[in-house]
Scaffold this active site. Structure first.
Site, PDB file in Angstrom:
ATOM      1  N   HIS A 115       0.832  -1.210   0.000  1.00 33.49           N
ATOM      2  CA  HIS A 115       0.000   0.000   0.000  1.00 33.49           C
ATOM      3  C   HIS A 115       0.864   1.256   0.000  1.00 33.49           C
ATOM      4  O   HIS A 115       2.036   1.227   0.365  1.00 33.49           O
ATOM      5  CB  HIS A 115      -0.925   0.016   1.222  1.00 33.49           C
ATOM      6  CG  HIS A 115      -0.188   0.117   2.538  1.00 33.49           C
ATOM      7  ND1 HIS A 115       0.467  -0.951   3.111  1.00 33.49           N
ATOM      8  CD2 HIS A 115       0.018   1.167   3.376  1.00 33.49           C
ATOM      9  CE1 HIS A 115       1.026  -0.575   4.247  1.00 33.49           C
ATOM     10  NE2 HIS A 115       0.776   0.721   4.432  1.00 33.49           N
ATOM     11  N   ASP A 117       0.405   4.936   1.933  1.00 34.62           N
ATOM     12  CA  ASP A 117      -0.373   5.336   3.099  1.00 34.62           C
ATOM     13  C   ASP A 117      -1.525   6.276   2.730  1.00 34.62           C
ATOM     14  O   ASP A 117      -1.345   7.267   2.001  1.00 34.62           O
ATOM     15  CB  ASP A 117       0.531   6.023   4.139  1.00 34.62           C
ATOM     16  CG  ASP A 117       1.458   5.031   4.842  1.00 34.62           C
ATOM     17  OD1 ASP A 117       1.104   3.839   4.932  1.00 34.62           O
ATOM     18  OD2 ASP A 117       2.538   5.464   5.298  1.00 34.62           O
ATOM     19  N   HIS A 271       4.674   0.260   0.313  1.00 35.08           N
ATOM     20  CA  HIS A 271       5.440  -0.535   1.280  1.00 35.08           C
ATOM     21  C   HIS A 271       4.596  -1.685   1.810  1.00 35.08           C
ATOM     22  O   HIS A 271       3.366  -1.714   1.638  1.00 35.08           O
ATOM     23  CB  HIS A 271       5.989   0.343   2.413  1.00 35.08           C
ATOM     24  CG  HIS A 271       4.941   1.143   3.120  1.00 35.08           C
ATOM     25  ND1 HIS A 271       4.427   2.312   2.608  1.00 35.08           N
ATOM     26  CD2 HIS A 271       4.305   0.941   4.288  1.00 35.08           C
ATOM     27  CE1 HIS A 271       3.526   2.800   3.446  1.00 35.08           C
ATOM     28  NE2 HIS A 271       3.421   1.980   4.470  1.00 35.08           N
ATOM     29  N   ARG A 286       4.484   5.945  13.794  1.00 33.65           N
ATOM     30  CA  ARG A 286       4.561   6.677  12.520  1.00 33.65           C
ATOM     31  C   ARG A 286       4.054   8.098  12.685  1.00 33.65           C
ATOM     32  O   ARG A 286       3.014   8.322  13.308  1.00 33.65           O
ATOM     33  CB  ARG A 286       3.713   5.960  11.461  1.00 33.65           C
ATOM     34  CG  ARG A 286       3.832   6.582  10.086  1.00 33.65           C
ATOM     35  CD  ARG A 286       2.947   5.872   9.085  1.00 33.65           C
ATOM     36  NE  ARG A 286       1.611   6.436   9.068  1.00 33.65           N
ATOM     37  CZ  ARG A 286       0.555   5.840   8.508  1.00 33.65           C
ATOM     38  NH1 ARG A 286       0.666   4.666   7.946  1.00 33.65           N
ATOM     39  NH2 ARG A 286      -0.626   6.436   8.512  1.00 33.65           N
TER      40      ARG A 286
HETATM   41  O1  LIG Z   1       5.137  -1.668  10.503  1.00 35.79           O
HETATM   42  C1  LIG Z   1       5.736  -1.384   9.477  1.00 35.79           C
HETATM   43  O2  LIG Z   1       6.849  -1.807   9.207  1.00 35.79           O
HETATM   44  C2  LIG Z   1       5.083  -0.456   8.487  1.00 35.79           C
HETATM   45  C3  LIG Z   1       3.692  -0.150   8.890  1.00 35.79           C
HETATM   46  C4  LIG Z   1       3.049   0.776   7.896  1.00 35.79           C
HETATM   47  O3  LIG Z   1       2.524   0.388   6.905  1.00 35.79           O
HETATM   48  C5  LIG Z   1       3.120   2.211   8.174  1.00 35.79           C
HETATM   49  O4  LIG Z   1       3.656   2.608   9.205  1.00 35.79           O
HETATM   50  O5  LIG Z   1       2.648   2.980   7.329  1.00 35.79           O
HETATM   51 FE   LIG Z   2       1.791   2.028   5.758  1.00 29.38          FE
END
Ligand SMILES: O=C(O)CCC(=O)C(=O)O
Ligand SMILES: [Fe+2]
Length: 320
Positions: A115, A117, A271, A286
């Protein structure tokens, strides 16, 4: 060497790149990813450091910092804010903080699916900054893919198709239709939280990056359907394009260590967090920098079909 020259220098065969004194940018993949050393992240970075990090980010799409053990949520946010106004933590999910999204899971997790974000809103975040807080003993890597090189590598007839194609993105997509295992009974928020307000936005499948002018594919797991195509046609086309994005040569994979921070250009990447850490706890945090509304090759902007994201991310703050 000036910052501008740094940006326009051709990608050479050497991994190390010139930049401001003390900062080292080292490529770790052929199409995406660089590690940056010599920067202590926080709100007090020198302007030249901020500029160097931004240059490296625009060029390499995801950059990694090691040894940032001093960061707490506030310093993390202060660092991210040097790159632009922040969004709230998430349009629908509240994990206990206005600006920080906590991503925790003991087994399954929300992000083990490709995806970009928050593409279900019109104002897609520009930059995400992710910090590892609790890491599993093994597994739990994250993979990023370059959506600019994925577009660049398409055969011309397919470019012509996607240049004019639009897709509807939603946070209420059908999980059952996805290839990846996506159930997350032990994640730190539920599907009901995630879909407590439904968003739908039509985006161009190809957007023109507001800073680099590059064209990138806007896809990922929030895509519901392509306009003009029925569900099964959309699915076939989606997989055709996604397979280009996620081809291993087009990706970089990061093994997290304590003190690591990853920062990605959310306008040029997808990602995937790999859920292969069994029962081990894993917590990431995040912070996101607000982005503007995507613009198509022919200059049209994404349009909201459903939902109001004004509380999540304020476009008026972005006008400088
Ligand atoms: O937990 C992760 O490594 C990435 C999670 C994720 O998709 C994000 O933080 O946007
Ligand atoms: Fe993400």
């Amino acid at each position: 060497m000036t910052i501008t020259a740094h940006r326009t220098a051709p990608l050479g065969s050497s991994a190390a790149e010139p930049g401001p004194p003390g900062i080292e940018v080292r490529r770790i993949g052929g199409r995406i990813g660089a590690r940056i050393d010599g920067v202590r992240l926080g709100g007090d970075l020198r302007d030249a450091e901020v500029a160097a990090v931004r240059e490296a980010l625009l060029r390499h799409k995801v950059v990694f910092f090691r040894g940032q053990h001093h960061l707490d949520d506030d310093a993390h946010a202060d660092f991210a804010e040097r790159f632009g106004p922040l969004t709230t933590a998430h349009p629908t999910v509240n994990t206990g903080s206005a600006r920080v999204l906590r991503v925790t899971a003991n087994k399954g997790m929300a992000a083990n699916s490709w995806h970009t974000d928050v593409t279900f809103v019109d104002r897609v975040p520009a930059i995400s900054v992710l910090r590892g807080v609790t890491l599993p003993a093994y597994g739990g890597t994250t993979v990023w893919a370059n959506t600019v090189t994925a577009y660049d590598g398409l055969p011309a007839p397919l470019k012509a198709l996607v240049d004019e194609l639009w897709a509807v993105h939603t946070n209420s997509y059908d999980y059952a239709q996805r290839d990846e295992e996506h159930d997350q009974p032990d994640a730190n928020y539920s599907r009901d939280d995630f879909t407590s307000q439904i968003f739908e936005t039509r985006h161009p499948v190809v957007r023109v990056h507001p800073e680099t002018g590059e064209r990138s594919l806007v896809l990922g797991h929030f895509v519901k359907q392509f306009e003009g195509f029925n569900t099964s046609e959309s699915s076939a086309l989606f997989h055709l394009l996604q397979n280009r994005v996620t081809k291993l040569e087009n990706t970089v994979r990061w093994s997290w260590e304590p003190g690591d921070v990853a920062m990605w250009d959310n306008r040029a990447t997808q990602h995937y967090a790999v859920a292969d850490f069994d029962e081990h706890p894993r917590e990431m945090r995040r912070i996101t920098v607000a982005g503007d509304v995507p613009v198509s090759v022919d200059g049209r902007r994404s349009e909201v079909l459903r939902g109001d994201a004004r509380a999540y991310s304020r476009l008026d703050e972005l006008i400088s």
